[in-house]
Design a protein around this motif. Structure first.
Motif, PDB file in Angstrom:
ATOM      1  N   ALA A 148      11.307  -6.587 -20.636  1.00  0.00           N
ATOM      2  CA  ALA A 148      12.170  -5.916 -19.662  1.00  0.00           C
ATOM      3  C   ALA A 148      11.997  -4.405 -19.691  1.00  0.00           C
ATOM      4  CB  ALA A 148      13.633  -6.285 -19.928  1.00  0.00           C
ATOM      5  N   ASN A 149      12.080  -3.818 -20.883  1.00  0.00           N
ATOM      6  CA  ASN A 149      12.084  -2.353 -20.940  1.00  0.00           C
ATOM      7  C   ASN A 149      10.698  -1.746 -20.839  1.00  0.00           C
ATOM      8  OD1 ASN A 149      10.864  -2.478 -23.491  1.00  0.00           O
ATOM      9  ND2 ASN A 149      12.744  -2.025 -24.603  1.00  0.00           N
ATOM     10  N   SER A 150       9.632  -2.569 -20.848  1.00  0.00           N
ATOM     11  CA  SER A 150       8.272  -2.034 -20.777  1.00  0.00           C
ATOM     12  C   SER A 150       7.974  -1.372 -19.440  1.00  0.00           C
ATOM     13  CB  SER A 150       7.254  -3.150 -21.025  1.00  0.00           C
ATOM     14  OG  SER A 150       7.359  -4.144 -20.014  1.00  0.00           O
ATOM     15  N   ALA A 151       8.738  -1.713 -18.408  1.00  0.00           N
ATOM     16  CA  ALA A 151       8.495  -1.108 -17.102  1.00  0.00           C
ATOM     17  C   ALA A 151       8.684   0.401 -17.149  1.00  0.00           C
ATOM     18  CB  ALA A 151       9.431  -1.724 -16.060  1.00  0.00           C
ATOM     19  N   PHE A 152       9.638   0.874 -17.956  1.00  0.00           N
ATOM     20  CA  PHE A 152       9.908   2.307 -17.988  1.00  0.00           C
ATOM     21  C   PHE A 152       8.762   3.104 -18.612  1.00  0.00           C
ATOM     22  CE2 PHE A 152      11.592   6.234 -19.689  1.00  0.00           C
ATOM     23  CZ  PHE A 152      12.328   6.731 -18.615  1.00  0.00           C
ATOM     24  N   PRO A 153       8.321   2.805 -19.838  1.00  0.00           N
ATOM     25  CA  PRO A 153       7.216   3.600 -20.386  1.00  0.00           C
ATOM     26  C   PRO A 153       5.915   3.428 -19.615  1.00  0.00           C
ATOM     27  CG  PRO A 153       7.726   1.764 -21.833  1.00  0.00           C
ATOM     28  CD  PRO A 153       8.806   1.812 -20.815  1.00  0.00           C
ATOM     29  N   THR A 154       5.696   2.249 -19.039  1.00  0.00           N
ATOM     30  CA  THR A 154       4.428   2.008 -18.343  1.00  0.00           C
ATOM     31  C   THR A 154       4.353   2.762 -17.028  1.00  0.00           C
ATOM     32  OG1 THR A 154       4.299  -0.203 -19.339  1.00  0.00           O
ATOM     33  CG2 THR A 154       2.913   0.223 -17.438  1.00  0.00           C
ATOM     34  N   LEU A 155       5.381   2.633 -16.204  1.00  0.00           N
ATOM     35  CA  LEU A 155       5.355   3.256 -14.882  1.00  0.00           C
ATOM     36  C   LEU A 155       5.874   4.683 -14.892  1.00  0.00           C
ATOM     37  CD1 LEU A 155       4.852   0.303 -14.025  1.00  0.00           C
ATOM     38  CD2 LEU A 155       6.341   0.701 -12.062  1.00  0.00           C
TER      39      LEU A 155
ATOM     40  N   GLY B  23       3.883  -7.795 -27.926  1.00  0.00           N
ATOM     41  CA  GLY B  23       2.946  -8.401 -26.994  1.00  0.00           C
ATOM     42  C   GLY B  23       3.611  -8.724 -25.663  1.00  0.00           C
ATOM     43  N   LEU B  24       4.849  -9.214 -25.704  1.00  0.00           N
ATOM     44  CA  LEU B  24       5.588  -9.443 -24.462  1.00  0.00           C
ATOM     45  C   LEU B  24       5.798  -8.138 -23.706  1.00  0.00           C
ATOM     46  CD1 LEU B  24       8.347 -12.084 -25.342  1.00  0.00           C
ATOM     47  CD2 LEU B  24       6.590 -12.270 -23.573  1.00  0.00           C
ATOM     48  N   GLY B  25       6.015  -7.042 -24.451  1.00  0.00           N
ATOM     49  CA  GLY B  25       6.154  -5.744 -23.803  1.00  0.00           C
ATOM     50  C   GLY B  25       4.902  -5.360 -23.039  1.00  0.00           C
ATOM     51  N   TYR B  26       3.746  -5.566 -23.654  1.00  0.00           N
ATOM     52  CA  TYR B  26       2.502  -5.284 -22.957  1.00  0.00           C
ATOM     53  C   TYR B  26       2.336  -6.194 -21.743  1.00  0.00           C
ATOM     54  CZ  TYR B  26       0.457  -1.925 -26.205  1.00  0.00           C
ATOM     55  OH  TYR B  26       0.190  -0.795 -26.941  1.00  0.00           O
ATOM     56  N   ALA B  27       2.721  -7.455 -21.892  1.00  0.00           N
ATOM     57  CA  ALA B  27       2.628  -8.376 -20.758  1.00  0.00           C
ATOM     58  C   ALA B  27       3.553  -7.951 -19.623  1.00  0.00           C
ATOM     59  CB  ALA B  27       2.964  -9.800 -21.220  1.00  0.00           C
ATOM     60  N   GLY B  28       4.759  -7.499 -19.981  1.00  0.00           N
ATOM     61  CA  GLY B  28       5.674  -7.018 -18.957  1.00  0.00           C
ATOM     62  C   GLY B  28       5.146  -5.781 -18.259  1.00  0.00           C
TER      63      GLY B  28
ATOM     64  N   LEU C 180      -5.708  -2.114 -20.418  1.00  0.00           N
ATOM     65  CA  LEU C 180      -5.197  -1.761 -21.739  1.00  0.00           C
ATOM     66  C   LEU C 180      -3.952  -2.562 -22.087  1.00  0.00           C
ATOM     67  CD1 LEU C 180      -5.703   2.124 -21.795  1.00  0.00           C
ATOM     68  CD2 LEU C 180      -6.946   0.394 -23.106  1.00  0.00           C
ATOM     69  N   ASN C 181      -3.137  -2.896 -21.096  1.00  0.00           N
ATOM     70  CA  ASN C 181      -1.982  -3.737 -21.369  1.00  0.00           C
ATOM     71  C   ASN C 181      -2.399  -5.142 -21.764  1.00  0.00           C
ATOM     72  OD1 ASN C 181       1.029  -2.762 -20.684  1.00  0.00           O
ATOM     73  ND2 ASN C 181      -0.424  -1.545 -19.537  1.00  0.00           N
ATOM     74  N   VAL C 182      -3.499  -5.639 -21.193  1.00  0.00           N
ATOM     75  CA  VAL C 182      -4.001  -6.968 -21.568  1.00  0.00           C
ATOM     76  C   VAL C 182      -4.481  -6.958 -23.020  1.00  0.00           C
ATOM     77  CG1 VAL C 182      -5.794  -8.686 -21.150  1.00  0.00           C
ATOM     78  CG2 VAL C 182      -4.606  -7.638 -19.222  1.00  0.00           C
ATOM     79  N   THR C 183      -5.375  -6.029 -23.354  1.00  0.00           N
ATOM     80  CA  THR C 183      -5.908  -6.009 -24.719  1.00  0.00           C
ATOM     81  C   THR C 183      -4.831  -5.595 -25.723  1.00  0.00           C
ATOM     82  OG1 THR C 183      -6.679  -3.715 -24.430  1.00  0.00           O
ATOM     83  CG2 THR C 183      -8.229  -5.486 -23.895  1.00  0.00           C
ATOM     84  N   GLY C 184      -3.945  -4.697 -25.314  1.00  0.00           N
ATOM     85  CA  GLY C 184      -2.871  -4.287 -26.215  1.00  0.00           C
ATOM     86  C   GLY C 184      -1.911  -5.425 -26.512  1.00  0.00           C
ATOM     87  N   GLY C 185      -1.565  -6.191 -25.487  1.00  0.00           N
ATOM     88  CA  GLY C 185      -0.663  -7.319 -25.697  1.00  0.00           C
ATOM     89  C   GLY C 185      -1.275  -8.394 -26.564  1.00  0.00           C
ATOM     90  N   LEU C 186      -2.541  -8.713 -26.309  1.00  0.00           N
ATOM     91  CA  LEU C 186      -3.217  -9.709 -27.142  1.00  0.00           C
ATOM     92  C   LEU C 186      -3.319  -9.225 -28.588  1.00  0.00           C
ATOM     93  CD1 LEU C 186      -6.100 -10.789 -24.706  1.00  0.00           C
ATOM     94  CD2 LEU C 186      -4.034 -12.083 -25.299  1.00  0.00           C
TER      95      LEU C 186
END
Length: 468
Positions: free
Chosen positions: A60-67, A191-196, A325-331
């Protein structure tokens, strides 16, 4: 004796022997100093859905740092709002330095207050509401220089609220899982954060930014298709944060009034810093994290700018870089969660930092864009483990009765010198007129943090220490 006394005789009180003093009355029982913790998760584990709901909060909160903090809003602010990209980059760095200072001051104190006040979810809810509100208010930042100050102020408010909320969120972890699963669950959540973040970037790119004409009647001339990503990020956080509040158990109330909790929280915070002298391993770890997290944060803040300036990537390709990077970071975060529980969080952090320094050195030397992609993707796989294992190590080292306070110091170590990395990078870049030389300062911060971490004596993974 009077007639009345004779007519209504009363038994005389027995006299105490002279050598037998009266017992003093028992002293009044004070209010508890802090809320009792949840039952030991090793003996009474919460339902699996509670652990899943806690982990899903990272989605849920990953949207803020990512975007808002990394890929979309800073780029929009520098390229469309500010008078020049250099002015926008400088203004963004200054604003984030202010946010880091506020977080550094507030996080430890609020963590101490939370430990004394009891439940953590009300604090998480308050900071989440403020983060969501600030995120959605960024919609009004029009592509005109006059709106630069507005966008920076609102972004600072949202960043401060977001980072403070993570103090209480992280402090919930040891109450939910036994020590031998801390690394695994922390890694899964990261990992869920990266997926989000990945999912949110995909929606932003393919639903809002790329379509022409823009959907929902958004005016591209006014950059509404880009500004709408702020609305998306706010709604994303608000919607997907609900499972934590509905499912995850919280600590019971301590019975203290708000004023009393604040007083005792501040007092506990003031007493905590001298206590670090008796916990040298914790102090050294926090110092180590101060350096390597500064390097990581600088990498996140300027990685897209470096890719665009040195390798000629456009906005769409920078977003694609963020997606990759979110794909490889989450994995990496999910896979290294198992490694964390196997070899321990400290070796996991060391492996991640050494790998990032090796790959980062290669990125600074290559000239070809294909070689850049070949090196940056595996580097992303080690970013998540370095952060997730840090949270796991703090959970292992923090005294059980002071977890929020120590996670406040944990947040402080990640923000106390948040201005130093961007400032040094900018100064070196300006002095040498080279982006590569500026980005090399990141390796310096990672190297210092690694060297200090080598001297940390990590606790046994079998148990989290109680209060000393």
């Amino acid at each position: 004796m009077s007639d009345t006394a004779r007519d209504n005789p009363t038994p005389a009180a027995p006299e105490m022997p002279p050598d037998r003093p009266r017992s003093p009355p028992p002293p009044p029982q004070p209010l508890p100093l802090m809320a009792p913790p949840l039952p030991d998760p090793a003996r009474h584990p919460p339902p699996a859905r509670a652990v899943a709901a806690w982990s899903f909060f990272d989605w849920a909160n990953s949207a803020f740092p990512t975007l808002i903090n990394t890929f979309v809003f800073p780029t929009y602010l520098a390229t469309a709002v500010a008078a020049s990209e250099a002015e926008g980059q400088a203004a963004w760095g200054f604003a984030m330095a202010i946010a880091g200072l506020v977080i550094a001051i507030a996080s430890p104190v609020l963590g101490a207050i939370a430990d004394n006040g009891g439940p953590r979810k009300p604090w998480i809810a308050a900071t989440a509401v403020l983060t969501v509100a600030a995120t959605m208010l960024l919609w009004f930042t029009r592509p005109e220089p006059g709106w630069l100050g507005y966008g920076l102020v609102v972004a600072v408010i949202g960043t401060v609220a977001f980072e403070i909320g993570t103090v209480f969120y992280n402090a919930m972890l040891p109450d939910l899982v036994p020590p031998h699963r801390l690394g695994r669950v922390s890694g899964w959540a990261w990992g869920l954060g990266y997926a989000g973040g990945l999912a949110c970037l995909l929606v932003s790119l393919f639903v809002l930014i790329q379509p022409d004409p823009a959907p929902f009647g958004l005016a591209r001339a006014a950059a509404e298709h880009v500004r709408a990503t702020n609305i998306l990020a706010g709604l994303w956080f608000a919607l997907f944060a609900l499972p934590l509040f509905l499912v995850v158990p919280d600590r019971p109330a301590s019975g203290l009034s708000a004023a009393r909790a604040v007083h005792q929280g501040v007092a506990a915070m003031l007493a905590l810093l001298p206590e670090l002298r008796h916990r040298p391993a914790v102090a050294r770890f926090l110092l180590s994290r101060l350096f390597y997290t500064d390097g990581l944060n600088t990498l996140f803040a300027f990685g897209g700018i470096y890719a665009a300036g040195t390798f000629g990537m456009g906005t769409a390709e920078v977003i694609q870089l963020g997606i990759a990077l979110n794909v490889t970071g989450g994995l990496g975060a999910a896979a290294f969660g198992w490694i964390d529980d196997w070899i321990g969080p400290k070796p996991t952090i060391l492996v991640a930092l050494c790998a990032m320094m090796a790959l980062g050195g290669g990125i600074l030397l290559v000239q070809d864009r294909a070689a850049f992609w070949l090196l940056v993707l595996p580097m992303g796989a080690f970013m998540g483990p370095a952060q997730a294992a840090s949270r796991s190590l703090m959970a292992h080292m923090a005294p059980a009765a002071q977890r929020s306070e120590y996670f406040g110091l944990f947040a402080l170590s990640g923000r106390a010198t948040a201005f130093a990395g961007p400032a040094l990078l900018g100064w070196v870049t300006m002095s040498t007129a080279s982006q590569r030389a500026g980005m090399a300062t990141i390796l310096l911060f990672l190297g210092i943090g690694t060297a200090i971490l080598l001297g940390v004596k990590a606790p046994p993974r079998a148990a989290v220490p109680e209060a000393g």
